[in-house]
Design a protein around this motif. Structure first.
Motif, PDB file in Angstrom:
ATOM      1  N   TRP A 117       0.848  -1.195   0.000  1.00  0.00           N
ATOM      2  CA  TRP A 117       0.000   0.000   0.000  1.00  0.00           C
ATOM      3  C   TRP A 117       0.877   1.235   0.000  1.00  0.00           C
ATOM      4  O   TRP A 117       2.072   1.180   0.274  1.00  0.00           O
ATOM      5  CB  TRP A 117      -0.921   0.012   1.227  1.00  0.00           C
ATOM      6  CG  TRP A 117      -0.189   0.125   2.542  1.00  0.00           C
ATOM      7  CD1 TRP A 117       0.354  -0.900   3.268  1.00  0.00           C
ATOM      8  CD2 TRP A 117       0.130   1.327   3.256  1.00  0.00           C
ATOM      9  NE1 TRP A 117       0.973  -0.417   4.393  1.00  0.00           N
ATOM     10  CE2 TRP A 117       0.841   0.946   4.414  1.00  0.00           C
ATOM     11  CE3 TRP A 117      -0.131   2.667   3.039  1.00  0.00           C
ATOM     12  CZ2 TRP A 117       1.321   1.883   5.342  1.00  0.00           C
ATOM     13  CZ3 TRP A 117       0.329   3.607   3.963  1.00  0.00           C
ATOM     14  CH2 TRP A 117       1.042   3.198   5.101  1.00  0.00           C
ATOM     15  N   TYR A 142      -7.197   4.148 -12.095  1.00  0.00           N
ATOM     16  CA  TYR A 142      -6.096   3.530 -11.364  1.00  0.00           C
ATOM     17  C   TYR A 142      -6.026   2.033 -11.642  1.00  0.00           C
ATOM     18  O   TYR A 142      -7.028   1.314 -11.509  1.00  0.00           O
ATOM     19  CB  TYR A 142      -6.243   3.792  -9.862  1.00  0.00           C
ATOM     20  CG  TYR A 142      -5.171   3.115  -9.039  1.00  0.00           C
ATOM     21  CD1 TYR A 142      -3.823   3.326  -9.319  1.00  0.00           C
ATOM     22  CD2 TYR A 142      -5.508   2.256  -7.998  1.00  0.00           C
ATOM     23  CE1 TYR A 142      -2.831   2.700  -8.579  1.00  0.00           C
ATOM     24  CE2 TYR A 142      -4.526   1.634  -7.241  1.00  0.00           C
ATOM     25  CZ  TYR A 142      -3.188   1.856  -7.548  1.00  0.00           C
ATOM     26  OH  TYR A 142      -2.212   1.223  -6.817  1.00  0.00           O
ATOM     27  N   GLY A 144      -3.890  -0.229 -10.151  1.00  0.00           N
ATOM     28  CA  GLY A 144      -3.402  -1.062  -9.062  1.00  0.00           C
ATOM     29  C   GLY A 144      -1.905  -1.207  -8.974  1.00  0.00           C
ATOM     30  O   GLY A 144      -1.398  -1.976  -8.148  1.00  0.00           O
ATOM     31  N   GLY A 147      -0.420  -0.878  -5.487  1.00  0.00           N
ATOM     32  CA  GLY A 147      -1.167  -1.538  -4.421  1.00  0.00           C
ATOM     33  C   GLY A 147      -2.334  -0.668  -3.977  1.00  0.00           C
ATOM     34  O   GLY A 147      -2.836   0.168  -4.733  1.00  0.00           O
ATOM     35  N   GLN A 148      -2.761  -0.869  -2.745  1.00  0.00           N
ATOM     36  CA  GLN A 148      -3.816  -0.013  -2.209  1.00  0.00           C
ATOM     37  C   GLN A 148      -3.269   1.399  -2.017  1.00  0.00           C
ATOM     38  O   GLN A 148      -2.158   1.573  -1.511  1.00  0.00           O
ATOM     39  CB  GLN A 148      -4.301  -0.559  -0.868  1.00  0.00           C
ATOM     40  CG  GLN A 148      -5.472   0.202  -0.280  1.00  0.00           C
ATOM     41  CD  GLN A 148      -5.872  -0.323   1.077  1.00  0.00           C
ATOM     42  OE1 GLN A 148      -5.153  -0.165   2.049  1.00  0.00           O
ATOM     43  NE2 GLN A 148      -7.028  -0.987   1.132  1.00  0.00           N
ATOM     44  N   VAL A 150      -4.047   5.097  -0.302  1.00  0.00           N
ATOM     45  CA  VAL A 150      -4.842   5.832   0.675  1.00  0.00           C
ATOM     46  C   VAL A 150      -4.651   7.322   0.417  1.00  0.00           C
ATOM     47  O   VAL A 150      -3.508   7.804   0.391  1.00  0.00           O
ATOM     48  CB  VAL A 150      -4.428   5.468   2.116  1.00  0.00           C
ATOM     49  CG1 VAL A 150      -5.374   6.123   3.119  1.00  0.00           C
ATOM     50  CG2 VAL A 150      -4.396   3.955   2.306  1.00  0.00           C
ATOM     51  N   HIS A 161     -14.167   3.310   0.017  1.00  0.00           N
ATOM     52  CA  HIS A 161     -13.319   2.508  -0.861  1.00  0.00           C
ATOM     53  C   HIS A 161     -13.820   2.623  -2.294  1.00  0.00           C
ATOM     54  O   HIS A 161     -15.010   2.407  -2.559  1.00  0.00           O
ATOM     55  CB  HIS A 161     -13.346   1.037  -0.445  1.00  0.00           C
ATOM     56  CG  HIS A 161     -12.659   0.755   0.852  1.00  0.00           C
ATOM     57  ND1 HIS A 161     -13.165   1.172   2.069  1.00  0.00           N
ATOM     58  CD2 HIS A 161     -11.506   0.097   1.129  1.00  0.00           C
ATOM     59  CE1 HIS A 161     -12.352   0.784   3.038  1.00  0.00           C
ATOM     60  NE2 HIS A 161     -11.337   0.125   2.494  1.00  0.00           N
ATOM     61  N   ALA A 164      -9.204  -0.156  -5.353  1.00  0.00           N
ATOM     62  CA  ALA A 164      -8.020  -0.226  -4.491  1.00  0.00           C
ATOM     63  C   ALA A 164      -7.660   1.121  -3.889  1.00  0.00           C
ATOM     64  O   ALA A 164      -6.571   1.278  -3.323  1.00  0.00           O
ATOM     65  CB  ALA A 164      -6.842  -0.782  -5.284  1.00  0.00           C
ATOM     66  N   ILE A 165      -8.562   2.097  -3.986  1.00  0.00           N
ATOM     67  CA  ILE A 165      -8.326   3.429  -3.441  1.00  0.00           C
ATOM     68  C   ILE A 165      -9.176   3.613  -2.191  1.00  0.00           C
ATOM     69  O   ILE A 165     -10.338   3.223  -2.160  1.00  0.00           O
ATOM     70  CB  ILE A 165      -8.679   4.513  -4.481  1.00  0.00           C
ATOM     71  CG1 ILE A 165      -7.880   4.307  -5.778  1.00  0.00           C
ATOM     72  CG2 ILE A 165      -8.428   5.910  -3.920  1.00  0.00           C
ATOM     73  CD1 ILE A 165      -8.393   5.120  -6.945  1.00  0.00           C
ATOM     74  N   VAL A 166      -8.585   4.187  -1.143  1.00  0.00           N
ATOM     75  CA  VAL A 166      -9.314   4.483   0.089  1.00  0.00           C
ATOM     76  C   VAL A 166      -9.279   5.986   0.309  1.00  0.00           C
ATOM     77  O   VAL A 166      -8.198   6.579   0.418  1.00  0.00           O
ATOM     78  CB  VAL A 166      -8.713   3.753   1.306  1.00  0.00           C
ATOM     79  CG1 VAL A 166      -9.585   3.983   2.542  1.00  0.00           C
ATOM     80  CG2 VAL A 166      -8.554   2.266   1.037  1.00  0.00           C
ATOM     81  N   PRO A 183      -4.063   0.612   7.099  1.00  0.00           N
ATOM     82  CA  PRO A 183      -4.041  -0.223   5.893  1.00  0.00           C
ATOM     83  C   PRO A 183      -3.747  -1.688   6.174  1.00  0.00           C
ATOM     84  O   PRO A 183      -4.099  -2.551   5.378  1.00  0.00           O
ATOM     85  CB  PRO A 183      -2.939   0.411   5.033  1.00  0.00           C
ATOM     86  CG  PRO A 183      -2.095   1.176   5.996  1.00  0.00           C
ATOM     87  CD  PRO A 183      -3.003   1.633   7.089  1.00  0.00           C
ATOM     88  N   ASP A 186      -7.544  -2.588   7.879  1.00  0.00           N
ATOM     89  CA  ASP A 186      -8.750  -1.965   7.335  1.00  0.00           C
ATOM     90  C   ASP A 186      -9.589  -1.297   8.428  1.00  0.00           C
ATOM     91  O   ASP A 186     -10.753  -0.980   8.215  1.00  0.00           O
ATOM     92  CB  ASP A 186      -9.606  -2.987   6.572  1.00  0.00           C
ATOM     93  CG  ASP A 186     -10.494  -2.328   5.508  1.00  0.00           C
ATOM     94  OD1 ASP A 186     -10.042  -1.376   4.857  1.00  0.00           O
ATOM     95  OD2 ASP A 186     -11.646  -2.770   5.347  1.00  0.00           O
TER      96      ASP A 186
END
Length: 206
Positions: A117, A142, A144, A147-148, A150, A161, A164-166, A183, A186
């Protein structure tokens, strides 16, 4: 080199909201690493004290402060000596203190990378470079590769969410929550932001 102490908590846009930030910090595990997702400054009523608190955490190795578009705008204004009166941070700090802050703001990183992330203020452009102002084009395209991711920057009613975006800016300075997101697990921890008439009437989000 990124510091990794147990888990990480990525904190949304603080915008000078000192008391909510203090309440949030008191609610988080003391040994986990904090990542401030940019826009620590501007808009709020306690900007200098908020900056001092976050910078002290950075100096202690307990936190990373990422650059947001508001930090970048102040850097640009201080470097060009233009439009400074439009910046709440400059007004609250005063000229001398703002000049002392400039070298610190200039060294703020754009990205924090964890295991699988990363955190950045708003997202990445089509070339994969951090973009402090991007919104929909990043959310929609995006792929990926990092990774994730934030991000803060865009106030939402709750942590949200999108693939893969927070998105973790929950509008603390506008009467919403100040949120922290882990991360690794969660998990989300939230405190009430600036109290508005709507919150007093019992319709606030927290």
């Amino acid at each position: 080199m990124n510091l990794r102490r147990h888990r990480h908590w990525v904190i949304g846009d603080v915008h000078g909201c000192l008391q909510p930030l203090c309440h949030l910090l008191a609610s988080l595990p003391p040994n986990d690493h904090l990542v401030f997702c940019g826009d620590v400054i501007n808009r709020g009523e306690a900007i200098p004290a908020t900056m001092d608190l976050v910078w002290d955490l950075v100096q202690a190795g307990s936190a990373t402060w990422l650059r947001g578009n508001h930090e970048q705008d102040l850097i640009d204004a201080l470097e060009s000596r233009d439009c400074l009166s439009q910046h709440a941070t400059y007004t609250q700090l005063g000229d001398s203190s703002a000049r002392q802050w400039l070298p610190r703001l200039q060294q703020l990183p754009l990205v924090y990378r964890g295991d699988g992330w990363c955190a950045t203020h708003a997202g990445f452009d089509a070339a994969g470079q951090p973009d402090l102002s991007i919104r929909d084009p990043f959310w929609e395209t995006y792929d990926g590769r990092f990774g994730q991711v934030v991000v803060g920057h865009t106030p939402r009613p709750q942590v949200e969410h999108i693939g893969a975006i927070v998105l973790i800016d929950t509008g603390a300075v506008f009467g919403g929550c100040l949120s922290a997101y882990c991360p690794e697990t969660d998990a989300v921890v939230q405190v009430q932001g600036v109290v508005t008439d709507a919150v007093l009437a019992g319709v606030g989000p927290c």
